[in-house]
Design a protein around this motif. Sequence first.
Motif, short mmCIF file in Angstrom:
data_model
loop_
_atom_site.label_atom_id
_atom_site.label_comp_id
_atom_site.label_asym_id
_atom_site.label_seq_id
_atom_site.Cartn_x
_atom_site.Cartn_y
_atom_site.Cartn_z
N UNK A 48 -25.80 20.50 -7.11
CA UNK A 48 -24.61 19.86 -6.53
C UNK A 48 -23.41 20.00 -7.46
N UNK A 49 -23.62 19.76 -8.75
CA UNK A 49 -22.53 19.78 -9.73
C UNK A 49 -21.88 21.16 -9.84
N UNK A 50 -22.72 22.21 -9.83
CA UNK A 50 -22.20 23.55 -10.10
C UNK A 50 -22.17 24.45 -8.86
N UNK A 51 -22.57 23.92 -7.70
CA UNK A 51 -22.51 24.70 -6.46
C UNK A 51 -23.43 25.92 -6.49
N UNK A 52 -24.63 25.73 -7.04
CA UNK A 52 -25.59 26.83 -7.13
C UNK A 52 -26.91 26.41 -6.50
N UNK A 53 -27.81 27.37 -6.31
CA UNK A 53 -29.16 27.08 -5.83
C UNK A 53 -30.16 27.84 -6.67
N UNK A 54 -31.21 27.16 -7.06
CA UNK A 54 -32.29 27.80 -7.81
C UNK A 54 -33.31 28.38 -6.83
N UNK A 55 -33.82 29.56 -7.15
CA UNK A 55 -34.89 30.16 -6.35
C UNK A 55 -36.22 29.54 -6.76
N UNK A 56 -37.24 29.72 -5.94
CA UNK A 56 -38.57 29.22 -6.28
C UNK A 56 -39.07 29.85 -7.57
#
Length: 80
Positions: A48-56
């Motif tokens: 949320x803070x950095x507007x990113x998504x981690x992959x599995x």
Amino acid sequence: MSVKDFVTEYIQREYTVPEDVDIMTLNYVESGYVDSLGLVQFIATIEDEFGIEFTDDELEDTNIKVVGGLVSTIEKKIAQ
């Protein structure tokens, strides 16, 4: 606020990391600063803070449980 500052402030919300510990090599999960449930919340907060998504695959990588590895991963994702 830098990525490193954000991560270290989150980890130290409840516990202060001793000054003689190299924060960048600290495994914050094994050291008890963030438990497994807390890790899920921590990752969601970072996304949320950095507007990113981690992959599995990234989430399964043990390197993400070390402050330096996590900071590096976040900075790479921001740069993409």
